[in-house]
Motif scaffolding. Sequence first.
Motif, PDB file in Angstrom:
ATOM      1  N   VAL A  11      50.387  -2.471  37.005  1.00 49.19           N
ATOM      2  CA  VAL A  11      50.691  -3.866  36.678  1.00 49.19           C
ATOM      3  C   VAL A  11      49.860  -4.805  37.543  1.00 49.19           C
ATOM      4  CG1 VAL A  11      53.038  -3.353  35.898  1.00 49.19           C
ATOM      5  CG2 VAL A  11      52.637  -3.918  38.295  1.00 49.19           C
ATOM      6  N   VAL A  26      45.164   6.026  30.171  1.00 46.55           N
ATOM      7  CA  VAL A  26      46.120   4.926  30.146  1.00 46.55           C
ATOM      8  C   VAL A  26      46.205   4.309  28.756  1.00 46.55           C
ATOM      9  CG1 VAL A  26      45.878   4.380  32.597  1.00 46.55           C
ATOM     10  CG2 VAL A  26      44.380   3.264  30.940  1.00 46.55           C
ATOM     11  N   ARG A  64      50.124   1.860  30.782  1.00 53.05           N
ATOM     12  CA  ARG A  64      50.999   3.017  30.982  1.00 53.05           C
ATOM     13  C   ARG A  64      50.147   4.265  31.155  1.00 53.05           C
ATOM     14  NH1 ARG A  64      54.336   3.156  26.531  1.00 53.05           N
ATOM     15  NH2 ARG A  64      55.770   1.812  27.640  1.00 53.05           N
ATOM     16  N   ASP A 110      54.275   6.176  34.568  1.00 54.96           N
ATOM     17  CA  ASP A 110      54.111   5.072  35.511  1.00 54.96           C
ATOM     18  C   ASP A 110      53.317   3.959  34.849  1.00 54.96           C
ATOM     19  OD1 ASP A 110      55.435   6.491  37.489  1.00 54.96           O
ATOM     20  OD2 ASP A 110      53.631   6.933  38.664  1.00 54.96           O
ATOM     21  N   GLU A 111      53.534   2.746  35.328  1.00 58.15           N
ATOM     22  CA  GLU A 111      52.794   1.604  34.804  1.00 58.15           C
ATOM     23  C   GLU A 111      51.997   0.938  35.912  1.00 58.15           C
ATOM     24  OE1 GLU A 111      55.392  -1.028  32.645  1.00 58.15           O
ATOM     25  OE2 GLU A 111      55.804   0.497  31.109  1.00 58.15           O
ATOM     26  N   LEU A 116      49.465  -1.955  27.237  1.00 61.00           N
ATOM     27  CA  LEU A 116      50.720  -2.372  26.611  1.00 61.00           C
ATOM     28  C   LEU A 116      50.684  -3.814  26.134  1.00 61.00           C
ATOM     29  CD1 LEU A 116      53.287  -0.616  28.971  1.00 61.00           C
ATOM     30  CD2 LEU A 116      52.300   0.195  26.811  1.00 61.00           C
ATOM     31  N   PRO A 123      50.802  -4.570  31.491  1.00 57.49           N
ATOM     32  CA  PRO A 123      50.759  -3.250  32.131  1.00 57.49           C
ATOM     33  C   PRO A 123      49.892  -2.258  31.359  1.00 57.49           C
ATOM     34  CG  PRO A 123      53.022  -4.035  31.905  1.00 57.49           C
ATOM     35  CD  PRO A 123      52.156  -4.958  31.089  1.00 57.49           C
TER      36      PRO A 123
END
Length: 154
Positions: free
Chosen positions: A39, A86, A118, A36-37, A89, A116
């Motif tokens: 954002v 996490v 990840r 999942d990201e 990115l 984002p």
Amino acid sequence: MAGVDDGARDPVTPDHCDHVPGPFFHGTRADLAVGDELVPGRGSNFQAGRVMNHVYFTALVETAAWGAQLATALAGSEERGHVYVVEPLGPFEDDPNVTDKRFPGNPTRSYRTRSPLRVVGEVEDWEGHSPEAVRAMLDGLARLREQGLDVIED
């Protein structure tokens, strides 16, 4: 001497962030899965009705634990919350809400990004802060809010 701020801190900016070692963590009430990201453009866990321009994260599990515990408490939830590992990115910078404003030198190792994050794992065995410490933090946030000082620079 370790831990002494000698003024030689290397600020983290979007153009100068590659030197910051991970792993990185994000504390939240959200139930996420690997891949999942997170954002920007989502609602804040800390100010109702506010849409955030950044995603916040840290290099310390303890700091992420605060995020998880405060997010769940502010939502009125009795759940524990989650601390995720996490991967940023894109570029990131020091979180101006704490770095040098509340905690000189960024000892909380808190950052933010417009890119984002990840989710690459979850920390299952993180230790939360005591109910008394969480209550004290919530009371402090309420006092700031009453004074109009609970500003999030986002």
